[in-house]
Write a protein that holds these residues in place. Structure first.
Motif, PDB file in Angstrom:
ATOM      1  N   GLU A 139       0.717  -1.005  -0.340  1.00  0.00           N
ATOM      2  CA  GLU A 139      -0.008  -0.122  -0.020  1.00  0.00           C
ATOM      3  C   GLU A 139       0.826   0.676   0.326  1.00  0.00           C
ATOM      4  N   LEU A 140       0.413   2.277  -0.096  1.00  0.00           N
ATOM      5  CA  LEU A 140       1.369   3.512  -0.488  1.00  0.00           C
ATOM      6  C   LEU A 140       0.238   4.856  -0.463  1.00  0.00           C
ATOM      7  N   THR A 141       0.787   6.022  -0.214  1.00  0.00           N
ATOM      8  CA  THR A 141      -0.087   7.299   0.295  1.00  0.00           C
ATOM      9  C   THR A 141       0.370   8.093  -0.893  1.00  0.00           C
ATOM     10  N   ALA A 142      -0.675   9.001  -1.227  1.00  0.00           N
ATOM     11  CA  ALA A 142      -0.994   9.734  -2.223  1.00  0.00           C
ATOM     12  C   ALA A 142      -1.807  11.260  -1.971  1.00  0.00           C
ATOM     13  N   ARG A 143      -1.348  12.251  -2.963  1.00  0.00           N
ATOM     14  CA  ARG A 143      -1.757  13.503  -2.463  1.00  0.00           C
ATOM     15  C   ARG A 143      -2.897  13.582  -3.416  1.00  0.00           C
ATOM     16  N   ALA A 144      -2.662  13.283  -4.725  1.00  0.00           N
ATOM     17  CA  ALA A 144      -3.849  12.682  -5.661  1.00  0.00           C
ATOM     18  C   ALA A 144      -3.428  11.890  -6.808  1.00  0.00           C
ATOM     19  N   VAL A 145      -4.452  11.264  -7.182  1.00  0.00           N
ATOM     20  CA  VAL A 145      -4.510   9.873  -7.872  1.00  0.00           C
ATOM     21  C   VAL A 145      -4.738  10.140  -9.810  1.00  0.00           C
ATOM     22  N   ILE A 146      -3.962  10.253 -10.452  1.00  0.00           N
ATOM     23  CA  ILE A 146      -4.205  10.332 -12.081  1.00  0.00           C
ATOM     24  C   ILE A 146      -4.862   8.602 -12.866  1.00  0.00           C
ATOM     25  N   ASP A 147      -5.315   8.316 -13.302  1.00  0.00           N
ATOM     26  CA  ASP A 147      -6.053   7.589 -13.607  1.00  0.00           C
ATOM     27  C   ASP A 147      -5.854   7.031 -14.767  1.00  0.00           C
ATOM     28  N   ALA A 148      -5.073   6.890 -15.412  1.00  0.00           N
ATOM     29  CA  ALA A 148      -4.398   6.695 -16.986  1.00  0.00           C
ATOM     30  C   ALA A 148      -4.939   4.854 -17.557  1.00  0.00           C
ATOM     31  N   GLY A 153     -12.784  13.559 -33.772  1.00  0.00           N
ATOM     32  CA  GLY A 153     -12.225  15.101 -34.517  1.00  0.00           C
ATOM     33  C   GLY A 153     -12.779  15.791 -34.757  1.00  0.00           C
ATOM     34  N   THR A 154     -14.261  15.867 -33.806  1.00  0.00           N
ATOM     35  CA  THR A 154     -15.136  17.047 -33.261  1.00  0.00           C
ATOM     36  C   THR A 154     -15.624  17.131 -31.728  1.00  0.00           C
ATOM     37  N   VAL A 155     -14.524  16.647 -31.170  1.00  0.00           N
ATOM     38  CA  VAL A 155     -14.916  16.671 -30.284  1.00  0.00           C
ATOM     39  C   VAL A 155     -14.793  17.754 -29.869  1.00  0.00           C
ATOM     40  N   PRO A 156     -14.729  18.984 -28.472  1.00  0.00           N
ATOM     41  CA  PRO A 156     -13.935  20.117 -28.482  1.00  0.00           C
ATOM     42  C   PRO A 156     -13.577  19.614 -27.244  1.00  0.00           C
ATOM     43  N   PRO A 157     -12.030  20.549 -27.220  1.00  0.00           N
ATOM     44  CA  PRO A 157     -11.160  20.895 -26.325  1.00  0.00           C
ATOM     45  C   PRO A 157     -11.676  20.817 -24.688  1.00  0.00           C
ATOM     46  N   HIS A 158     -11.378  20.068 -23.744  1.00  0.00           N
ATOM     47  CA  HIS A 158     -11.684  19.834 -22.220  1.00  0.00           C
ATOM     48  C   HIS A 158     -10.333  19.303 -21.568  1.00  0.00           C
ATOM     49  N   GLY A 159     -10.856  19.455 -20.088  1.00  0.00           N
ATOM     50  CA  GLY A 159      -9.642  20.157 -19.111  1.00  0.00           C
ATOM     51  C   GLY A 159     -10.175  19.573 -18.163  1.00  0.00           C
ATOM     52  N   VAL A 160      -8.969  20.114 -16.363  1.00  0.00           N
ATOM     53  CA  VAL A 160      -9.809  19.538 -15.317  1.00  0.00           C
ATOM     54  C   VAL A 160     -11.364  19.699 -14.741  1.00  0.00           C
ATOM     55  N   ASP A 161     -12.015  21.138 -15.386  1.00  0.00           N
ATOM     56  CA  ASP A 161     -13.055  21.695 -14.878  1.00  0.00           C
ATOM     57  C   ASP A 161     -13.753  20.092 -15.215  1.00  0.00           C
ATOM     58  N   GLU A 162     -14.211  19.377 -16.931  1.00  0.00           N
ATOM     59  CA  GLU A 162     -14.600  18.571 -17.429  1.00  0.00           C
ATOM     60  C   GLU A 162     -14.445  17.449 -16.655  1.00  0.00           C
ATOM     61  N   LEU A 163     -12.987  16.533 -16.020  1.00  0.00           N
ATOM     62  CA  LEU A 163     -13.033  15.910 -15.181  1.00  0.00           C
ATOM     63  C   LEU A 163     -12.713  15.304 -14.183  1.00  0.00           C
ATOM     64  N   THR A 164     -13.580  16.480 -13.246  1.00  0.00           N
ATOM     65  CA  THR A 164     -13.793  16.563 -12.210  1.00  0.00           C
ATOM     66  C   THR A 164     -14.754  15.860 -11.170  1.00  0.00           C
ATOM     67  N   HIS A 165     -14.126  15.148 -10.194  1.00  0.00           N
ATOM     68  CA  HIS A 165     -14.991  14.108  -9.689  1.00  0.00           C
ATOM     69  C   HIS A 165     -15.321  14.858  -8.656  1.00  0.00           C
ATOM     70  N   PRO A 166     -16.215  14.447  -7.470  1.00  0.00           N
ATOM     71  CA  PRO A 166     -17.271  14.995  -5.824  1.00  0.00           C
ATOM     72  C   PRO A 166     -15.869  14.656  -5.014  1.00  0.00           C
ATOM     73  N   GLU A 167     -14.881  13.914  -6.043  1.00  0.00           N
ATOM     74  CA  GLU A 167     -13.539  12.818  -5.202  1.00  0.00           C
ATOM     75  C   GLU A 167     -12.663  14.312  -5.270  1.00  0.00           C
ATOM     76  N   PRO A 168     -12.160  14.917  -4.048  1.00  0.00           N
ATOM     77  CA  PRO A 168     -11.157  15.770  -4.686  1.00  0.00           C
ATOM     78  C   PRO A 168      -9.630  15.380  -5.274  1.00  0.00           C
ATOM     79  N   ASP A 169      -9.251  15.634  -6.232  1.00  0.00           N
ATOM     80  CA  ASP A 169      -7.876  15.045  -6.733  1.00  0.00           C
ATOM     81  C   ASP A 169      -7.994  14.175  -7.214  1.00  0.00           C
ATOM     82  N   TYR A 170      -9.149  13.252  -7.479  1.00  0.00           N
ATOM     83  CA  TYR A 170      -8.710  12.118  -7.812  1.00  0.00           C
ATOM     84  C   TYR A 170      -9.591  12.262  -9.601  1.00  0.00           C
TER      85      TYR A 170
END
Length: 468
Positions: A142-151, A342-359
């Motif tokens: 097990e390890l701990t982390a400040r944030a998780v980026i699931d790719a 090819g028609t998906v508009p640009p998107h980033g952190v705002d569209e990828l945010t969950h109620p779980e902060p920093d996941y």
């Protein structure tokens, strides 16, 4: 300020998008660790390394990764060349993991099986944001982390063959002995399984097209090889795609070649064929549609696409769109009923945010079951999310994306989600010398297609513009 800012950011998956996130984290000076289930970088991509992608190198390299590599003396491949999946791994991703900025931070054989908050389950709200993430690995560490980026992508969880999103009756019983998934290497290591056999390919995307073209090539070399193709829709319009109108010529040629093989009789098309049951009959399988039509074959290739597995995040607070399985904010932007790759508009952190902060789920997994993901989109997601984690919200929200328009990544409204695959991400067989007119299609977020034209006329294959 994050109370656990001294802990690393955990990136799950060392594919193109996961390593792009690592490169951006390194540039920002943020501590991180990359957890990869396989034994090397881009393990999923390596499994379809025989496939050549549709998109040239210039679409396949993340900007931060390029800067780090070139600062170390790396010379980029010809930007207009079309690489094999294996070349993306060996010529780009493997050198990236060996840079001082990443070396020692990528852990292989580190399969993540669960993510939670340290000391808290999903029900607990008090103190939640003050608790670090707890990540459990398959070996018990097990390890701990400040944030998780699931790719971690969707490659391990292919869709079922049966219609309506449900497994066909008997599908599980036939799977081990008769069913191949995820673009088998028909002209290479898997050749003996298909030579002289009758294979039924199920699915309407680029992965299906890749396999169909490879099997058609094999049929010219191995007597007795037969190729059948089953799709749920009434016509193969989606697979045939945009032809000459496609912004990536190799991708447009894919559908045109499949169509020519169907018209010539080299491939037998069964349209309106929604699989209801698969029955083992000795050394063969009888595949029956809901209409009652039956095809008897020696092997089945399931090319019905992929879906995300959110099981590892079951103790996190995710807000998933009930249709796409993406975040709710992202869902209308990627809906295949409205958008092509090819028609998906640009998107980033705002569209990828969950109620779980920093996941954050990025890459193919972020799209849920939408088949409109492109690798370049994943790179911009990674850049935006990392900028947000660094506190640079101006950069995080300055999302920009230039994508090649395509006529083959769109999905008709009548197309069922489980019949689709990542239109810009599936592998194609290895380049071989063959009669003019053959080629193939997509791999795990990358547009792909095997070169089966005369070597002098190799136009490239597949599609590196997608991928996770």
């Amino acid at each position: 300020m994050n109370p656990h800012s001294t802990l690393p950011v955990a990136v799950i998956g060392a594919g193109p998008v996961g390593l792009a996130a690592a490169a951006h984290l390194a540039e920002r000076g943020l501590d991180f660790v990359v957890l990869e289930a396989g034994n090397g970088p881009a393990a999923a991509m390596s499994s379809w390394g025989h496939v050549r992608v549709f998109s040239p190198w210039r679409f396949n390299i993340d900007a931060a990764a390029r800067r780090l590599l070139e600062a170390d003396g790396w010379i980029a491949p010809n930007p207009e060349d079309l690489p094999l999946g294996s070349q993306i791994v060996t010529d780009y991703l493997a050198p990236l993991t060996k840079l001082p900025a990443l070396a020692g931070r990528v852990r292989y054989g580190a399969e993540v099986i669960a993510i939670s908050r340290d000391g808290l389950d999903r029900l607990r709200s008090t103190g939640r944001e003050d608790s670090p993430f707890l990540i459990r690995l398959a070996d018990g560490q097990e390890l701990t982390a400040r944030a998780v980026i699931d790719a971690s992508g969707t490659w391990p969880t292919p869709n079922v063959i049966g219609g309506s999103g449900l497994p066909a009756h008997g599908e599980a019983d036939a799977a081990a002995a008769f069913i191949d998934t995820a673009l088998p290497d028909v002209l290479g290591t898997d050749r003996d399984r298909f030579a002289g056999k009758h294979t039924l390919v199920v699915g309407a995307g680029h992965s299906a097209a890749n396999t169909l073209l490879a099997l058609a090539q094999l049929a010219t070399e191995a007597p007795g090889t037969k190729v059948s193709w089953a799709i749920r829709t009434g016509a193969a319009t989606r697979t045939y795609g945009g032809g000459d109108a496609d912004a990536l010529p190799a991708r447009g040629a894919l559908g045109s070649r499949v169509r020519a093989l169907v018209d010539s009789g080299a491939i037998t098309l069964h349209s309106g064929f929604s699989v209801r049951s698969i029955a083992v009959d000795g050394e063969q399988v009888a595949v029956t549609a809901r209409s009652g039509a039956t095809v008897t074959a020696d092997r089945i290739v399931s090319a019905t696409g992929f879906r995300p597995d959110h099981t590892i995040a079951a103790e996190l607070r995710l807000d998933l769109d009930p249709i796409m399985g993406s975040t709710r904010a992202l869902a209308p932007l990627i809906d295949p009923n409205q958008h092509s790759c090819g028609t998906v508009p640009p998107h980033g952190v705002d569209e990828l945010t969950h109620p779980e902060p920093d996941y954050f789920a990025i890459g193919a997994k972020s799209y849920g079951r939408a088949p409109t993901f492109l690798m370049a989109t994943g790179y911009e997601q990674a850049r935006s999310v990392v900028a947000a984690l660094a506190g640079d919200w101006e950069a995080a929200r300055d999302v920009q994306l230039e994508l090649p328009e395509t006529g083959v990544c769109s999905s008709a409204a009548a197309l069922g989600a489980d019949d689709a695959e990542s239109c810009c991400g599936t592998p194609a067989p290895q380049a071989v010398e063959a009669p003019r007119g053959l080629a193939t299609g997509v791999a795990g977020g990358l547009l792909t297609l095997p070169v089966v034209q005369p070597v002098a006329e190799q136009a490239g294959t597949g599609g590196g513009c997608c991928g996770s």
